[in-house]
Design a protein around this motif. Structure first.
Motif, PDB file in Angstrom:
ATOM      1  N   ASN A 120       0.845  -1.190   0.000  1.00 35.62           N
ATOM      2  CA  ASN A 120       0.000   0.000   0.000  1.00 35.62           C
ATOM      3  C   ASN A 120       0.880   1.240   0.000  1.00 35.62           C
ATOM      4  O   ASN A 120       1.903   1.287   0.697  1.00 35.62           O
ATOM      5  CB  ASN A 120      -0.914   0.030   1.232  1.00 35.62           C
ATOM      6  CG  ASN A 120      -1.898  -1.120   1.250  1.00 35.62           C
ATOM      7  OD1 ASN A 120      -2.892  -1.106   0.542  1.00 35.62           O
ATOM      8  ND2 ASN A 120      -1.617  -2.136   2.068  1.00 35.62           N
ATOM      9  N   PRO A 258       1.668  -2.022 -14.633  1.00 36.75           N
ATOM     10  CA  PRO A 258       1.362  -1.464 -13.295  1.00 36.75           C
ATOM     11  C   PRO A 258       2.585  -1.296 -12.406  1.00 36.75           C
ATOM     12  O   PRO A 258       2.675  -0.319 -11.651  1.00 36.75           O
ATOM     13  CB  PRO A 258       0.378  -2.485 -12.709  1.00 36.75           C
ATOM     14  CG  PRO A 258      -0.300  -3.069 -13.904  1.00 36.75           C
ATOM     15  CD  PRO A 258       0.763  -3.144 -14.962  1.00 36.75           C
ATOM     16  N   MET A 262       3.699   2.153 -10.560  1.00 33.36           N
ATOM     17  CA  MET A 262       3.908   2.221  -9.110  1.00 33.36           C
ATOM     18  C   MET A 262       5.313   2.704  -8.787  1.00 33.36           C
ATOM     19  O   MET A 262       5.510   3.554  -7.905  1.00 33.36           O
ATOM     20  CB  MET A 262       3.652   0.846  -8.481  1.00 33.36           C
ATOM     21  CG  MET A 262       2.194   0.436  -8.461  1.00 33.36           C
ATOM     22  SD  MET A 262       1.860  -1.073  -7.489  1.00 33.36           S
ATOM     23  CE  MET A 262       2.518  -2.324  -8.578  1.00 33.36           C
ATOM     24  N   LEU A 304      -2.724  10.650 -10.089  1.00 37.74           N
ATOM     25  CA  LEU A 304      -2.605   9.367  -9.389  1.00 37.74           C
ATOM     26  C   LEU A 304      -1.588   9.514  -8.263  1.00 37.74           C
ATOM     27  O   LEU A 304      -0.447   9.913  -8.500  1.00 37.74           O
ATOM     28  CB  LEU A 304      -2.168   8.282 -10.377  1.00 37.74           C
ATOM     29  CG  LEU A 304      -2.230   6.828  -9.908  1.00 37.74           C
ATOM     30  CD1 LEU A 304      -2.390   5.893 -11.118  1.00 37.74           C
ATOM     31  CD2 LEU A 304      -0.999   6.415  -9.110  1.00 37.74           C
ATOM     32  N   TRP A 307      -1.622   3.553  -4.358  1.00 44.34           N
ATOM     33  CA  TRP A 307      -2.257   2.272  -4.676  1.00 44.34           C
ATOM     34  C   TRP A 307      -2.448   1.456  -3.405  1.00 44.34           C
ATOM     35  O   TRP A 307      -1.983   1.829  -2.333  1.00 44.34           O
ATOM     36  CB  TRP A 307      -1.414   1.494  -5.682  1.00 44.34           C
ATOM     37  CG  TRP A 307      -0.066   1.076  -5.130  1.00 44.34           C
ATOM     38  CD1 TRP A 307       0.221  -0.041  -4.386  1.00 44.34           C
ATOM     39  CD2 TRP A 307       1.170   1.788  -5.256  1.00 44.34           C
ATOM     40  NE1 TRP A 307       1.557  -0.070  -4.047  1.00 44.34           N
ATOM     41  CE2 TRP A 307       2.159   1.034  -4.572  1.00 44.34           C
ATOM     42  CE3 TRP A 307       1.545   2.975  -5.885  1.00 44.34           C
ATOM     43  CZ2 TRP A 307       3.489   1.441  -4.510  1.00 44.34           C
ATOM     44  CZ3 TRP A 307       2.869   3.379  -5.819  1.00 44.34           C
ATOM     45  CH2 TRP A 307       3.823   2.627  -5.136  1.00 44.34           C
ATOM     46  N   THR A 309      -4.532  -2.536  -1.795  1.00 40.18           N
ATOM     47  CA  THR A 309      -5.344  -3.739  -1.984  1.00 40.18           C
ATOM     48  C   THR A 309      -6.379  -3.788  -0.871  1.00 40.18           C
ATOM     49  O   THR A 309      -6.049  -3.594   0.306  1.00 40.18           O
ATOM     50  CB  THR A 309      -4.475  -5.019  -1.944  1.00 40.18           C
ATOM     51  OG1 THR A 309      -3.465  -4.922  -2.955  1.00 40.18           O
ATOM     52  CG2 THR A 309      -5.315  -6.259  -2.188  1.00 40.18           C
ATOM     53  N   ASP A 315      -7.094  -5.164  -6.006  1.00 38.80           N
ATOM     54  CA  ASP A 315      -6.036  -4.172  -6.188  1.00 38.80           C
ATOM     55  C   ASP A 315      -6.626  -2.882  -6.763  1.00 38.80           C
ATOM     56  O   ASP A 315      -7.488  -2.923  -7.640  1.00 38.80           O
ATOM     57  CB  ASP A 315      -4.970  -4.699  -7.153  1.00 38.80           C
ATOM     58  CG  ASP A 315      -4.230  -5.902  -6.584  1.00 38.80           C
ATOM     59  OD1 ASP A 315      -4.157  -6.026  -5.351  1.00 38.80           O
ATOM     60  OD2 ASP A 315      -3.736  -6.721  -7.385  1.00 38.80           O
ATOM     61  N   TYR A 316      -6.131  -1.734  -6.295  1.00 43.48           N
ATOM     62  CA  TYR A 316      -6.682  -0.464  -6.766  1.00 43.48           C
ATOM     63  C   TYR A 316      -5.611   0.616  -6.883  1.00 43.48           C
ATOM     64  O   TYR A 316      -4.534   0.527  -6.294  1.00 43.48           O
ATOM     65  CB  TYR A 316      -7.792   0.026  -5.830  1.00 43.48           C
ATOM     66  CG  TYR A 316      -7.320   0.365  -4.419  1.00 43.48           C
ATOM     67  CD1 TYR A 316      -6.731   1.600  -4.122  1.00 43.48           C
ATOM     68  CD2 TYR A 316      -7.477  -0.547  -3.367  1.00 43.48           C
ATOM     69  CE1 TYR A 316      -6.298   1.909  -2.845  1.00 43.48           C
ATOM     70  CE2 TYR A 316      -7.050  -0.246  -2.084  1.00 43.48           C
ATOM     71  CZ  TYR A 316      -6.465   0.983  -1.826  1.00 43.48           C
ATOM     72  OH  TYR A 316      -6.027   1.288  -0.551  1.00 43.48           O
ATOM     73  N   TRP A 317      -5.953   1.630  -7.681  1.00 46.42           N
ATOM     74  CA  TRP A 317      -5.190   2.872  -7.740  1.00 46.42           C
ATOM     75  C   TRP A 317      -5.919   3.907  -6.889  1.00 46.42           C
ATOM     76  O   TRP A 317      -7.149   3.909  -6.839  1.00 46.42           O
ATOM     77  CB  TRP A 317      -5.093   3.401  -9.168  1.00 46.42           C
ATOM     78  CG  TRP A 317      -4.367   2.529 -10.147  1.00 46.42           C
ATOM     79  CD1 TRP A 317      -4.896   1.851 -11.204  1.00 46.42           C
ATOM     80  CD2 TRP A 317      -2.953   2.256 -10.169  1.00 46.42           C
ATOM     81  NE1 TRP A 317      -3.916   1.173 -11.876  1.00 46.42           N
ATOM     82  CE2 TRP A 317      -2.708   1.404 -11.268  1.00 46.42           C
ATOM     83  CE3 TRP A 317      -1.878   2.656  -9.362  1.00 46.42           C
ATOM     84  CZ2 TRP A 317      -1.435   0.940 -11.584  1.00 46.42           C
ATOM     85  CZ3 TRP A 317      -0.613   2.200  -9.678  1.00 46.42           C
ATOM     86  CH2 TRP A 317      -0.397   1.354 -10.781  1.00 46.42           C
ATOM     87  N   LYS A 334     -11.011   5.535  -5.990  1.00 47.88           N
ATOM     88  CA  LYS A 334     -10.177   4.367  -6.264  1.00 47.88           C
ATOM     89  C   LYS A 334     -10.720   3.673  -7.505  1.00 47.88           C
ATOM     90  O   LYS A 334     -11.921   3.683  -7.749  1.00 47.88           O
ATOM     91  CB  LYS A 334     -10.195   3.394  -5.070  1.00 47.88           C
ATOM     92  CG  LYS A 334      -9.618   3.974  -3.797  1.00 47.88           C
ATOM     93  CD  LYS A 334      -9.825   3.041  -2.613  1.00 47.88           C
ATOM     94  CE  LYS A 334      -9.287   3.643  -1.314  1.00 47.88           C
ATOM     95  NZ  LYS A 334      -9.589   2.791  -0.134  1.00 47.88           N
ATOM     96  N   ARG A 337      -6.909  -1.795 -10.241  1.00 53.16           N
ATOM     97  CA  ARG A 337      -5.525  -1.766 -10.707  1.00 53.16           C
ATOM     98  C   ARG A 337      -5.147  -3.105 -11.329  1.00 53.16           C
ATOM     99  O   ARG A 337      -5.529  -4.156 -10.854  1.00 53.16           O
ATOM    100  CB  ARG A 337      -4.603  -1.459  -9.519  1.00 53.16           C
ATOM    101  CG  ARG A 337      -3.112  -1.658  -9.785  1.00 53.16           C
ATOM    102  CD  ARG A 337      -2.263  -1.071  -8.663  1.00 53.16           C
ATOM    103  NE  ARG A 337      -2.576  -1.628  -7.351  1.00 53.16           N
ATOM    104  CZ  ARG A 337      -1.921  -2.643  -6.771  1.00 53.16           C
ATOM    105  NH1 ARG A 337      -0.915  -3.235  -7.415  1.00 53.16           N
ATOM    106  NH2 ARG A 337      -2.272  -3.061  -5.574  1.00 53.16           N
ATOM    107  N   GLU A 345      -4.368   2.703 -17.298  1.00 55.14           N
ATOM    108  CA  GLU A 345      -2.928   2.426 -17.298  1.00 55.14           C
ATOM    109  C   GLU A 345      -2.247   2.715 -18.637  1.00 55.14           C
ATOM    110  O   GLU A 345      -1.046   2.500 -18.780  1.00 55.14           O
ATOM    111  CB  GLU A 345      -2.696   0.963 -16.883  1.00 55.14           C
ATOM    112  CG  GLU A 345      -3.001   0.708 -15.408  1.00 55.14           C
ATOM    113  CD  GLU A 345      -3.495  -0.695 -15.113  1.00 55.14           C
ATOM    114  OE1 GLU A 345      -3.379  -1.579 -15.988  1.00 55.14           O
ATOM    115  OE2 GLU A 345      -4.026  -0.910 -13.999  1.00 55.14           O
TER     116      GLU A 345
END
Length: 373
Positions: A120, A258, A262, A304, A307, A309, A315-317, A334, A337, A345
């Motif tokens: 996270n 991804p 990140m 953005l 990120w 979970t 999973d998310y942004w 959110k 992801r 993306e």
């Protein structure tokens, strides 16, 4: 007698790759007319189903999302758009897709897979000294999202890399980039916005604010959606336009993997992303968004910032929008992801802050000397 074919029909012929050689002219136009009417009919049907003058917020859409156990997010009638029509909402979606013939010349950044990334991550806590990261702004009635995403990200990166809190001017980019970036309040290209930041820079928000002292009478807020005029003069007589400019070193895309996205945020700070917006997105309240229902409305650009979970393993942004705090989860949202939800993306753009024209004075506590760089 010459036969004229409209640009649309000509492009249609090219797209269909129809062989003209040996085909009787009458037969060809009969086939072409049938195809054109089919397309035109589909467009009319779509426009009829999506009444541009109807309210953007619909209880039926919120209900469909909230009753869907697979949705993963909560919909609501957000106060931000309670009086908006579909047409007015569409005007906010000003992110244009980068032309394919330009993509080949754009640097694409990737990062080593060996970089260990946290499960996270939230830029607001990672760089808690940077007040700009947690700001939620309001683009008003103007389709200036493409400018907000770029300028907000660069403001954050000045703090992250140079340890200085500074708010840069969205209005400078919106008003002064002109046709090089797109069409101002009628939309623009995120990548070209970053290129403007490289070659022309932007002044501070104090020098050229998006909103004036009354809150929302600036051109960006007027329902007429007019693009502000480029004045190139600070509202404060104590500041000079050229000396207030802040630049980016580069303008690049981030690889759509991804992990690369990140890593870019983890190392350098928030980035600008663009994605496709459907009707249901206007109703977002909380949770991890994915498209459930509604017509496609346009492209939107946001910042953005992290990120994570969920407890359910989704999973998310984490993103900051510029629709004020009345929309969404206190202005944030959110989105799924790793599945390229709504193309989130694909269009990731950024740049690094430059020391060009940037002077920072630091007082040395030992001898009181002023150090500049």
């Amino acid at each position: 007698m010459k036969t004229k074919i409209s640009g649309f029909l000509f492009r249609f012929i090219q797209q269909q790759n129809m062989a003209l050689t040996g085909l009787p002219l009458a037969t060809f136009f009969l086939l072409l007319s049938a195809s054109y009417l089919q397309i035109a009919g589909a467009e009319v049907e779509s426009l009829t189903a999506l009444n541009l003058n109807s309210p953007i917020l619909k209880k039926s859409i919120a209900q469909q999302v909230n009753e869907n156990p697979e949705a993963g997010w909560e919909a609501a009638i957000n106060p931000r758009f309670s009086n908006y029509t579909v047409k007015q909402f569409k005007r906010l979606l000003g992110a244009k897709q980068t032309p394919k013939n330009v993509l080949g010349s754009v640097p694409v950044i990737s990062h080593p897979k060996s970089l260990k990334l946290p499960v996270n991550f939230d830029a607001r806590t990672a760089w808690s000294q940077c007040s700009t990261i947690g700001r939620i702004l309001d683009q008003g009635h103007c389709g200036s999202c493409w400018a907000f995403g770029a300028v907000e990200s660069l403001s954050d990166r000045f703090c992250i890399h140079f340890d200085v809190n500074i708010s840069l001017s969205v209005n400078d980019l919106l008003a002064c980039c002109g046709f090089l970036c797109g069409s101002g309040c009628d939309g623009g290209y995120p990548l070209y916005a970053w290129r403007y930041l490289v070659h022309h820079g932007v002044v501070t928000e104090e020098c050229d604010p998006y909103f004036d002292q009354t809150g929302c009478s600036h051109p960006g807020c007027e329902p007429a959606y007019r693009t502000p005029k480029c004045v190139k003069k600070c509202v404060s007589g104590n500041q000079l336009w050229k000396k207030s400019k802040h630049f980016s070193v580069s303008a690049y895309k981030v690889n759509s993997n991804p992990n690369d996205i990140m890593a870019e945020v983890y190392k350098n700070g928030p980035v600008e992303v663009a994605f496709t917006v459907y009707e249901d997105f206007a109703h977002y309240k909380s949770g991890v968004y994915k498209h459930v229902t509604g017509y496609v409305l346009g492209g939107h650009a946001v910042k953005l910032i992290g990120w994570g979970t969920t407890d359910d393993g989704v999973d998310y942004w984490l993103l900051a929008n510029q629709w004020n705090r009345e929309w969404g989860d206190d202005g944030y949202f959110k989105i799924r992801r790793g599945t390229n939800e709504c193309g989130i993306e694909e269009e990731v753009t950024a740049g690094l802050p430059s020391t060009k024209n940037f002077v920072r004075e630091v007082i040395d506590m030992d001898d009181g000397a002023a150090v500049s760089f």
